[in-house]
Design an enzyme around this catalytic site. Sequence first.
Site, PDB file in Angstrom:
ATOM      1  N   GLU A 184       1.494   4.757   7.305  1.00 38.87           N
ATOM      2  CA  GLU A 184       0.130   4.124   6.407  1.00 38.87           C
ATOM      3  C   GLU A 184      -0.154   5.004   5.519  1.00 38.87           C
ATOM      4  OE1 GLU A 184       0.187   0.935   6.052  1.00 38.87           O
ATOM      5  OE2 GLU A 184       0.419  -0.090   8.059  1.00 38.87           O
TER       6      GLU A 184
ATOM      7  N   ASN B  19       0.951  -1.338  -0.018  1.00 37.66           N
ATOM      8  CA  ASN B  19      -0.057   0.045  -0.284  1.00 37.66           C
ATOM      9  C   ASN B  19       0.866   1.369  -0.043  1.00 37.66           C
ATOM     10  OD1 ASN B  19       0.992   0.032   2.562  1.00 37.66           O
ATOM     11  ND2 ASN B  19      -0.920   0.098   3.574  1.00 37.66           N
TER      12      ASN B  19
END
Length: 252
Positions: free
Chosen positions: A144, A137
């Site tokens: 993140e 990702n």
Amino acid sequence: MITVSVHPTAEEACATAASEVIKGLRIRPELVLGLATGGTMRAFHAALARLHRSEGVSFARAMIFNLDDHVGVPADHPQSFRRFMRETLFDLVDVDPARCFMPDGMAQNLDAAAAAYDRQISAAGGIDLQILGIGRNAHIAYNEPGSAHDSRTQVVALAAQTIKLAARAFAPAAPPRRGLTMGIGTILEARRIILIAGGADKKQAVARALAPPPRTACPASALQRHKDVLFCLDSAASFGADRLGFGARMPM
Ligand code: PGA
């Protein structure tokens, strides 16, 4: 600026990155080195240990700062990052354990541990060379998607995809859901950064990281803000950067 170097295999991408570390240690034995964990780093650490032996270059005066730790995973746990570093690198080279650091995901006060980690890096004079992997990702360390590009070392919630990928290794216990990670801002302060990626499942993340502009939805795109970044890729991860030829320079 991001420079991309594409190699036929992941092993060769790792060997190139490892030789950059060895070069750095030769020039400056007190190198402040940032290291990472994860599957990609196994081959990279093996290449580093091999070069350490064949070139006779010492880690004894270097300082090592790891990127991140899980929250709540003790050092002796089979999946602990401390154990990973010991088994894949520290037991194979001549590092001084007193000069190796990792954020402490077992700390009582995680916020205090995070702030202390940034202070330790500053007190060491900052990181000379930071090694990074990249998540599917496009996370870097445990930053993140959505992480601010000026974030400092902090406690973070892991993305669902990250938790899912870790689940098998931790089964039957539940995988950790939080990490203690260098922030993107902390990472960008390193004087030089080398990102290593191999395999087709990294191709999309690499392409997104290189596509301007830098944006918080893609943590690795923050690297476009840095003046000296090298992506060491195998051809499967390289989204066609290989069409530019090995060692292609892609000004960002
Ligand atoms: P991997 O992890 O090397 O296990 O693919 C990289 C990362 O998530 O940063």
